[in-house]
Design a protein around this motif. Structure first.
Motif, mmCIF file in Angstrom:
data_model
loop_
_atom_site.group_PDB
_atom_site.id
_atom_site.type_symbol
_atom_site.label_atom_id
_atom_site.label_comp_id
_atom_site.label_asym_id
_atom_site.label_seq_id
_atom_site.Cartn_x
_atom_site.Cartn_y
_atom_site.Cartn_z
ATOM 1 N N GLU A 1 53.998 54.779 24.523
ATOM 2 C CA GLU A 1 53.471 53.514 25.051
ATOM 3 C C GLU A 1 52.074 53.793 25.574
ATOM 4 O OE1 GLU A 1 54.208 50.618 28.860
ATOM 5 O OE2 GLU A 1 55.997 51.252 27.740
ATOM 6 N N THR A 2 51.089 53.148 24.985
ATOM 7 C CA THR A 2 49.711 53.405 25.395
ATOM 8 C C THR A 2 49.396 52.698 26.706
ATOM 9 O OG1 THR A 2 48.785 51.526 24.181
ATOM 10 C CG2 THR A 2 49.021 53.604 22.981
ATOM 11 N N SER A 3 48.310 53.109 27.318
ATOM 12 C CA SER A 3 47.884 52.516 28.580
ATOM 13 C C SER A 3 47.369 51.095 28.358
ATOM 14 C CB SER A 3 46.794 53.373 29.212
ATOM 15 O OG SER A 3 46.322 52.812 30.410
ATOM 16 N N ALA A 4 47.665 50.226 29.323
ATOM 17 C CA ALA A 4 47.140 48.864 29.327
ATOM 18 C C ALA A 4 46.250 48.696 30.556
ATOM 19 C CB ALA A 4 48.278 47.853 29.341
ATOM 20 N N ASN A 5 45.388 47.679 30.530
ATOM 21 C CA ASN A 5 44.441 47.458 31.625
ATOM 22 C C ASN A 5 44.665 46.098 32.272
ATOM 23 O OD1 ASN A 5 42.948 49.927 31.184
ATOM 24 N ND2 ASN A 5 42.118 48.956 29.357
ATOM 25 N N GLY A 6 44.453 46.057 33.579
ATOM 26 C CA GLY A 6 44.623 44.805 34.301
ATOM 27 C C GLY A 6 43.671 44.708 35.479
ATOM 28 N N ALA A 7 43.416 43.486 35.933
ATOM 29 C CA ALA A 7 42.537 43.251 37.075
ATOM 30 C C ALA A 7 43.100 42.102 37.897
ATOM 31 C CB ALA A 7 41.119 42.925 36.616
ATOM 32 N N ALA A 8 42.825 42.124 39.195
ATOM 33 C CA ALA A 8 43.335 41.073 40.076
ATOM 34 C C ALA A 8 42.610 41.129 41.411
ATOM 35 C CB ALA A 8 44.840 41.222 40.285
ATOM 36 N N PHE A 9 42.700 40.043 42.148
ATOM 37 C CA PHE A 9 42.221 40.021 43.530
ATOM 38 C C PHE A 9 43.094 40.951 44.360
ATOM 39 C CE2 PHE A 9 42.553 38.273 47.857
ATOM 40 C CZ PHE A 9 41.213 38.322 48.224
ATOM 41 N N THR A 10 42.488 41.673 45.266
ATOM 42 C CA THR A 10 43.242 42.581 46.133
ATOM 43 C C THR A 10 42.803 42.395 47.577
ATOM 44 O OG1 THR A 10 43.841 44.900 46.525
ATOM 45 C CG2 THR A 10 41.583 44.473 45.804
ATOM 46 N N MET A 11 43.751 42.624 48.486
ATOM 47 C CA MET A 11 43.462 42.536 49.917
ATOM 48 C C MET A 11 43.965 43.790 50.610
ATOM 49 S SD MET A 11 44.079 38.651 51.281
ATOM 50 C CE MET A 11 43.424 39.158 52.882
ATOM 51 N N ALA A 12 43.287 44.155 51.696
ATOM 52 C CA ALA A 12 43.689 45.313 52.486
ATOM 53 C C ALA A 12 43.514 44.985 53.965
ATOM 54 C CB ALA A 12 42.873 46.544 52.119
ATOM 55 N N VAL A 13 44.488 45.409 54.755
ATOM 56 C CA VAL A 13 44.418 45.253 56.206
ATOM 57 C C VAL A 13 44.753 46.600 56.829
ATOM 58 C CG1 VAL A 13 46.817 44.446 56.319
ATOM 59 C CG2 VAL A 13 45.249 43.948 58.201
#
Length: 232
Positions: A155-167
């Motif tokens: 299974e090859t690598s897939a790519n993704g992006a999203a909004f992220t939050m950190a506290v």
């Protein structure tokens, strides 16, 4: 100049002095990246299980005080989390039988965030900070190779992006006029949609369906910073 004007001028001078003494810092940090929730789950019955294990965090950050107890900050963060390949191999062996070997590369994530922080001076050389940040995170899923009794599937690598939050929160300790030591504890979360993965096996190659993966971490960092001024 009357007494009230003297008092106002003195207050302005003191505020300006405080800002000039404690403008901000830039720092680099390193530490463990501990997966949580579905991201850390190794349950084969959990469709959202990420099988992620504790990995390594690298971070570059900077903060600038706009007021004695408030400021702006930015962070560039990278994390690599290994996959529990043995748990996956055991689950597949129990499901299909035979001998199963699994090799997997880590989850790889990078994020750029901006936010705000509050600062409390505990002493002349120690500052307690609490922060809230948000931004964009990009991630690559693991490349996984399964060898089931001599039959290999990748299974090859897939790519993704999203909004992220950190506290999070941390302490800053003055080591000298310019250097400081930082500790940080942050909770970060995102849920990217991964695309572009393929499944390669003896029968050929097929495109994998897009999928979403909840990702969350507890990040612990220890770092060294350079201050813009003589205070922490």
């Amino acid at each position: 100049m009357n007494r009230s004007l003297h008092a106002s001028a003195l207050a302005l001078l003191l505020a300006a002095s405080a800002l000039a003494q404690d403008n901000g810092y830039v720092a680099v940090s390193l530490g463990p990246s501990i997966p949580l929730g579905d991201f850390a789950s190794d349950s084969f019955s959990n469709e959202k299980a990420g099988l992620a294990r504790t990995g390594v965090l690298f971070e570059a950050s900077g903060g600038y005080r706009l007021a004695p107890h408030f400021g702006l900050m930015g962070t560039i963060r990278s994390a690599a989390n290994p996959v529990d390949a043995q748990a996956l191999a055991d689950a597949l062996a129990a499901s299909i039988g035979g001998t199963v070997r699994v090799e997997a590369r880590p989850w790889s994530t990078a994020s750029v965030m901006l936010g705000i922080f509050t600062a409390i001076d505990l002493s002349e050389s120690t500052v307690l900070e609490a922060r809230l940040q948000g931004g964009m995170g990009v991630s690559s899923s693991p490349e996984v190779t399964v060898d089931a009794s001599g039959t290999k599937v990748k299974e090859t690598s897939a790519n993704g992006a999203a909004f992220t939050m950190a506290v999070g929160a941390g302490l800053r300790f003055g080591l000298s006029e310019r250097l400081c030591l930082l500790t940080s504890f942050d909770y970060q979360a995102m849920e990217p949609q991964f695309t572009g993965g393929q499944l390669k096996g003896p029968s050929g190659t097929e495109e994998l369906k897009d999928f979403k993966q909840p990702m969350s971490w507890l990040s612990i960092g220890i770092g060294l910073g350079v201050r813009f001024s003589g205070k922490t």
